[in-house]
Scaffold this active site. Structure first.
Site, short mmCIF file in Angstrom:
data_model
loop_
_atom_site.label_atom_id
_atom_site.label_comp_id
_atom_site.label_asym_id
_atom_site.label_seq_id
_atom_site.Cartn_x
_atom_site.Cartn_y
_atom_site.Cartn_z
CB THR A 32 83.18 3.88 14.94
OG1 THR A 32 83.78 4.61 16.19
CG2 THR A 32 84.45 3.08 14.48
CB THR A 33 78.82 3.81 12.74
OG1 THR A 33 78.79 3.34 14.32
CG2 THR A 33 77.92 3.03 11.72
CG ASP A 64 81.22 6.62 23.15
OD1 ASP A 64 82.36 6.69 23.36
OD2 ASP A 64 80.50 5.66 22.53
CG ASP A 109 80.15 2.62 20.25
OD1 ASP A 109 80.72 3.32 19.06
OD2 ASP A 109 80.71 3.23 21.25
#
Lengths: 556, 531
Positions: free
Chosen positions: B92-93, B393, B59
């Protein structure tokens, strides 16, 4: 009185608090009765008050501190969050991923020689770790189980508190605050407001509540909490918030707060000094509001902006710049001062102790200790006490200036480590008594009488214990008088007192705060403290200082 | 020489090109770190701390939080990216990848002399257009269980391995559906996540009730109660000796004894009230009675309760009190005066499970529970943490889908579609800003490219195939990571959250623009407070 220990839960907030705590737990550990012999009479202090018995998943019995500690990312060094006997046995058994895997290894922190020695003394238990870098030094045959000469940690080798911690911690003890860095320039926990907001975040709050719940739920007769909290940085805010939480959730329990300040300050860094002043003041006032008793502990000369020389002890040589030394001395004082609520029989509960000292809102108290208590060979307790004359026997440890000439309202005094034979005067009958103390028949009387003579108007409570304070290594070698011999334990004379010197100190803090142009320190305010808060703080500080005014008719 | 140098000789300054270079370098550095994470075929990262603590993660959010980022620009980007996670729970990535790529594309043009301001204008125009396209391609549907399963699967497959993801998918969707009430926003706090170091991670399951991480503290209390009444209360059942001990209230030993007794009686009366209620409702039937108290219960009271066949748990967590009454029904009582049958909740089964020193109490078989528990299992600490992060998530993804009322096709399909639309749109733009739009379109393609690359396919070849297929079929086409061929994302049932993509477009453009427009970096004794 119902059986069972009256449990206390300890909270250690901050890195210096970690130092003091580590020394303290080491001392507790050294005092534990390892023989397992049931016939031997138990010591005067009940270890169950501070420790808990548990059992790992593998069925191994454990005895670990009832402790929650908070520190910042990167401060643990070689200590593992989930360490000791509770560690997972099958680590690489299942990695929930079938795809590619890359490993990022931080450079493993080498364990210092002291810790390695400790590990090897424990044998296989710790050496089967998969991730340990260095196993027991090889080529020396089987590890010496009882090392002839224990390795004393080098002063220079101690960077963080885990470098000299002997006891194993329960995995629920360590709470890391990952939001801030322990070292480096960026992302420090510097201001009170930052600390407060840490415990406003649901994640950290939940973490703390879960851990509190774990320890508290199993207590049958919880008497209270002791909070060791750094006052000089943002942890003062963490402490304030934690105390508030405890007060809300566990009303009726005692909350003893020890505000810790590492000793020396540089005048050269004005910003750090101002921050320290702000944090200390905010911390002190908020902690006082939410706990039963607050005691600042520091070897520095003053709490204010202008640093003063660190205090000196007649029989100790220490380096005030080393947290390793300072924390050792403070831990010894703490070990003595907390004795009343850790006794096996007839303990004074924490709430009661706090009640006694904090009458009429005097929730801040000062500490003092004589380390070691200078009982000469062949001397009796009355002799030694008379040597002090009218002077205060203890060195002040609360950075509130010289207690001389101030009035003490209430005090709780503990003298430990004096052999029963020395308690009373051994003068042959018929010789003229040098003082009324020599006429007392028990040690307790001697002590009570002495306090009566010193502070005739104060409410005093005293305890006389036979067991001394343990100062076995890794306690640093600080004693100047008995230079070469290894000292295992020392007598200590300590006192908590609420004295009128606090009026000067608190009023002084308020004065310095008023002089500050707070708009210049906008970054402090950005972290969640507003100008109104400062005004309110000043008011609280003034009214707190007012409580210690001498000569108000009420207390007489 | 910069004027700041005159005032503060220690100041460090980087200007114009140099400043831009610093920022772009940091952004690309961060991109390189996270690049391999994207998608279900990304690499798992194992972080080993200095002391040997392990953290396994894939993550981006977790990684960014764990890394000690010292570079100020990198730390800025990391904060934006983690903020994205705080708002939407995912992305996020992608955020880091797109910011890095935007700067890289912009750098190409800037090195040829284009002013950063003009590129920034192009970015802004492109963002507006991209949001329009996003509105067009989103698929509004009724959020039935099937589509929610697909959404959860898409999210979870990128966090954990496939068979575990399937287990978690069902648990997550069912838990959200259980607590969902029409007309009310979804409160994820009503789903408790409890971890148990036990068995393996695929044993993670949904409990339609509550799991408390403590048990009864009396050896005689039953370990298993069926068909039980549940009384939740916040009343102290412990005798606090402190008041009596203080010595001001009594003079003789008898007097003390009397005071202690009176004090004790007070607590005993409270216990008796509970026992009376139990006798009334159970009335010799085989029904069980469980007391869950937020305050303490001392050993004497426990003993009395145990004698009357009552199971009592003390010091329940505050946040569980609300969940308890939602799960079992009944009302939490604050005083035993107004105790009645109406206050009681009900559970079909209450039992205790002991693991080492830890006890767990399961309260199950509740009728229509409005609060449920996800019980995470795993053999070791890092697996537990990893599963827990994934569950969080997954929950967010479902919540987002339900609240958006729509989803967007995943597997890079949206990015391909937006890029295509932007290329067409570019022709309408005059001046240098056109290049900005071009840069934006190229930057978005990083997502399908990296997806393909992480799965081991040639990234250019795959991208060209996908783009061609998209133009030809007029459908939303993404990358099939198992074959490297184009696939229609809708048919493959790969769905992403609409709000995540929207947030991505907004925040990436904003931060990339800001970084582009920086032409001077000063470092002069700043307080590190803001980090």
């Amino acid at each position: 009185m119902a059986g069972g220990a009256r449990e206390v839960l300890t909270l250690q907030l901050g890195h210096f608090a970690g130092f003091v705590g580590a020394h303290w737990w080491n001392q507790q550990d050294a005092a534990l009765d390892r023989s397992g012999d049931a016939k031997e009479p138990p010591g005067e202090l009940c270890p169950d008050v501070l420790f808990r018995t548990g059992r790992t998943l593998h069925g191994q019995e454990t005895y670990t501190p009832r402790l929650i500690l908070m520190d910042l990312k990167g401060s643990l060094s070689s200590l593992r969050e989930e360490g000791g006997p509770y560690r997972d046995r099958q680590l690489d058994a299942a990695i929930a991923w079938q795809g590619k895997l890359t490993t990022h290894k931080e450079e493993l922190d080498p364990k210092n020689p002291y810790l390695q020695d400790l590990l090897s003394a424990e044998g296989v238990l710790s050496s089967d770790g998969v991730w340990r870098v260095k196993s027991i030094p090889k080529g020396k045959g089987p590890p010496p189980v009882t090392a002839a000469k224990p390795v004393i940690p080098l002063e220079g080798g101690v960077r963080v508190w885990s470098d000299f911690l002997r006891v194993h911690l329960h995995p629920r003890s360590i709470c890391m605050i990952h939001k801030y860095n322990h070292e480096g320039e960026a992302g420090r926990l510097e201001a009170f407001g930052q600390g407060e907001s840490v415990l406003k975040e649901p994640g950290y709050l939940e973490m703390l509540e879960d851990r509190l719940h774990f320890y508290v739920e199993e207590c049958d007769y919880l008497q209270g909490f002791q909070i060791l909290c750094d006052l000089h940085d943002g942890f003062s805010g963490v402490g304030a918030k934690a105390a508030e939480l405890l007060q809300d959730e566990y009303s009726g329990r005692g909350i003893m707060t020890w505000g810790l300040l590492p000793a020396p300050y540089n005048l050269g860094e004005p910003q750090k000094n101002i921050y320290r002043l702000l944090n200390t003041t905010f911390g002190l006032v908020h902690l006082a509001a939410h706990s039963s008793l607050v005691c600042p502990l520091s070897l520095g000369g003053s709490l204010g902006l202008r640093p003063e020389r660190p205090v000196s002890f007649p029989h100790l040589r220490y380096d005030a710049t080393l947290p390793f030394h300072c924390s050792a001395i403070l831990a010894t004082a703490l070990d003595t001062l907390t004795a009343p609520y850790r006794l096996h029989c007839a303990p004074v509960s924490m709430a009661h102790l706090a009640d006694m000292l904090s009458c009429a809102g005097k929730k801040v108290v000062t500490a003092g200790a004589s380390i070691p208590f200078p009982l000469g060979p062949g001397q009796s307790l009355p002799d030694t006490l008379m040597q002090f004359g009218g002077a205060t026997p203890w060195t002040p440890l609360s950075a509130c200036g010289d207690p001389c000439g101030t009035r003490c309202f209430a005090q709780s005094v503990v003298l430990r480590g004096v052999d029963r034979a020395c308690h009373t005067s051994q003068l042959p009958p018929g010789t003229p008594l040098p003082s009324p103390l020599h006429a007392c028949t028990t040690g307790e009387d001697v002590l009570a009488q002495y306090l009566e003579l010193q502070e005739p108007r104060a409410l005093s409570s005293s305890h006389l214990l036979r067991s001394p304070c343990s100062v076995a290594p890794p306690y640093p070698h600080l004693f100047s008088s008995c230079s070469q011999q290894a000292v295992d334990s020392i007598p200590v004379f300590g006192a908590l007192c609420s004295s009128s010197s606090l009026h000067r100190t608190l009023a002084g803090l308020a004065r310095e705060l008023t002089k500050l142009d707070l708009r210049r320190w906008a970054s402090f305010m950005d972290a969640g403290v507003e100008l109104d808060d400062v005004q309110e703080l000043l008011q609280d500080l003034h009214s707190l200082a007012q409580c210690y005014q001498e000569g108000d008719g009420l207390t007489d | 020489m910069a004027s700041i140098k005159a005032v503060n000789t220690k100041a460090e300054v980087a200007r114009a090109q140099a400043a831009l270079a610093v920022n772009i370098c940091a952004a690309r550095g961060l991109q390189d770190v996270l690049r391999t994470n994207l998608g279900p075929k990304g690499t798992m990262k194992m972080l080993v701390s200095g002391a040997g603590d392990i953290k396994l993660t894939k993550d981006g959010n977790v990684l960014l939080r764990e890394m000690q980022i010292q570079h100020p620009t990198a730390s800025l980007i990391a904060k934006v990216a983690t903020a994205q996670d705080d708002i939407t729970g995912d992305g996020t990535t992608s955020n880091v990848l797109i910011i890095g790529e935007l700067l890289k594309q912009a750098d190409l043009y800037i090195s040829e002399g284009l002013h950063p301001r003009i590129i920034a204008e192009g970015f802004e125009a492109a963002k507006i257009k991209a949001l329009e396209v996003l509105e067009k391609v989103k698929v509004g549907k009724e959020m039935k269980r099937e589509i929610l399963l697909d959404v959860a699967k898409t999210s979870l497959r990128t966090k954990v391995r496939a068979d575990l993801a399937d287990v978690l998918t069902k648990a997550v969707v069912d838990s959200v559906l259980a607590i969902r009430r029409p007309g009310y926003p979804i409160d994820l706090f009503m789903i408790e996540i409890m971890e148990m170091k036990h068995k393996s991670e695929t044993d993670t399951k949904l409990i339609r009730g509550l799991v408390l991480d403590h048990g009864a503290r009396h050896p005689d209390m039953k370990k298993r109660v069926e068909d039980a009444f549940i009384l939740t209360c916040n009343v102290s059942l412990e005798y606090e000796k402190t008041e009596v001990n203080s010595g001001f209230f009594y003079k003789t030993a008898e007097e003390k004894e009397k005071l202690v007794k009176a004090e004790r009686k007070f607590i005993e009366d409270r216990v008796q009230k509970i026992i009376d209620l139990k006798d009334k409702v159970c009335d010799k039937s085989s029904k069980g009675f469980v007391v869950i108290n937020q305050k303490g219960i001392d050993p004497f009271s426990l003993d009395t309760l145990a004698k009357h066949g009552i199971v009592a748990l003390r010091r329940a967590k505050r946040r569980n009190m609300e969940r308890l009454s939602l799960a079992c029904g009944g009302i939490a009582v604050n005083s035993l005066e107004d105790l009645s049958v109406d206050c009681l909740g009900h559970a079909g089964l209450v039992y205790e499970h002991t693991l080492g020193e830890e006890k767990f109490t399961f309260i199950e078989d509740c009728i229509n529970p409005r609060s449920v528990t996800l019980l995470v299992k795993g053999p070791n600490k890092h697996t537990l943490t990893q599963t827990k992060d994934a569950l969080r998530d997954g929950l967010r993804a479902i919540k987002n889908a339900i609240e958006d009322g729509c989803v967007v096709p995943g597997a890079g399909a949206v990015e391909v579609a937006i890029a295509e639309a932007l290329i067409k749109y570019k022709r309408k733009i005059k001046g240098g800003a056109r290049l900005g739009v071009q840069a934006f379109a190229d930057a978005l393609l990083i997502i399908p490219k990296v997806l393909a690359q992480n799965s081991g396919y040639d990234l250019q070849e795959t991208l060209v195939k996908v783009q061609a297929e998209h133009v030809e079929s007029k459908q939303l086409v993404g990358v099939d990571l198992n074959t490297g061929e184009p696939m229609v994302a809708e048919d493959a049932r790969v769905w992403d959250n609409y709000c995540v993509k929207k947030q991505l477009l907004h925040s990436c453009t904003a931060i990339a623009t800001n970084l582009l427009l920086v032409d001077e970096i000063m470092r002069a004794g700043m307080s590190s407070l803001k980090g």
